[in-house]
Design a protein around this motif. Sequence first.
Motif, PDB file in Angstrom:
ATOM      1  N   ARG A  46       0.836  -1.206   0.000  1.00 34.72           N
ATOM      2  CA  ARG A  46       0.000   0.000   0.000  1.00 34.72           C
ATOM      3  C   ARG A  46       0.871   1.256   0.000  1.00 34.72           C
ATOM      4  NH1 ARG A  46      -2.733   0.656   4.828  1.00 34.72           N
ATOM      5  NH2 ARG A  46      -1.226  -0.776   5.724  1.00 34.72           N
ATOM      6  N   ILE A  77      -3.686   4.642  -2.233  1.00 32.82           N
ATOM      7  CA  ILE A  77      -4.835   5.147  -1.481  1.00 32.82           C
ATOM      8  C   ILE A  77      -4.641   6.631  -1.193  1.00 32.82           C
ATOM      9  CG2 ILE A  77      -6.143   4.976   0.674  1.00 32.82           C
ATOM     10  CD1 ILE A  77      -5.012   2.033   0.834  1.00 32.82           C
ATOM     11  N   THR A 105      -7.655   3.952  -4.763  1.00 34.50           N
ATOM     12  CA  THR A 105      -8.768   4.404  -3.935  1.00 34.50           C
ATOM     13  C   THR A 105      -8.717   5.921  -3.831  1.00 34.50           C
ATOM     14  OG1 THR A 105      -8.790   2.346  -2.663  1.00 34.50           O
ATOM     15  CG2 THR A 105      -9.822   4.269  -1.646  1.00 34.50           C
TER      16      THR A 105
END
Length: 196
Positions: A46, A77, A105
């Motif tokens: 991530r 993200i 995201t």
Amino acid sequence: MKKMLSLFLALILVLGTLPATVSAAEVLDSGSAGEDIIWTMYDDGRLVFSGTGKTVDNDHYTVLAWSRYMGDIKHVIFEEGITYIGEYLFYNSRSAIYDSVEVLTLPSSLEKIGENAFTCLDGLTTVCITDLEAWCAVDFEGCTNPLDNEVALAVNGVIVENLVIPENVKVLTDYAFKGCSSIRNVVIHENVHHVG
């Protein structure tokens, strides 16, 4: 046979009472991505941008710090509070092809995406959002929608096939759904008076 079954069930009960160990992802690196925005790379793949306001614009010649992890990033993200994603954020003319990134995201606070921000996310399969109404108002400067290369759109974790534009939407911005691969049907309410 009954004895083995009893032992097996007892073992399951004992194991069920033991505390679960959850391994948290480790931070590999972090740094500034704007005046009030921090990027953090985790060992689970991530890359998280957190804070408020605008990320930096890149000039597409500069290699940004997170580029060193380009083959390891699986999920990018942008957390709530981020309003602008800068130009060429995932692109530079020297090398960066982020083909390992599969999921992006984006927050409901997002207002604008700068030119070529996501140009090199060649492996992207899904863009995740939580607010369809907010998405319909995003300014995709210079056709910068990350859906553009046959990418699916997910709203609150559900892939959108039957797109129903929310009744509060009056204007659909340019390129709002350009290239989206998952949409099969679209319903636009009479409240919409402009489609970009």
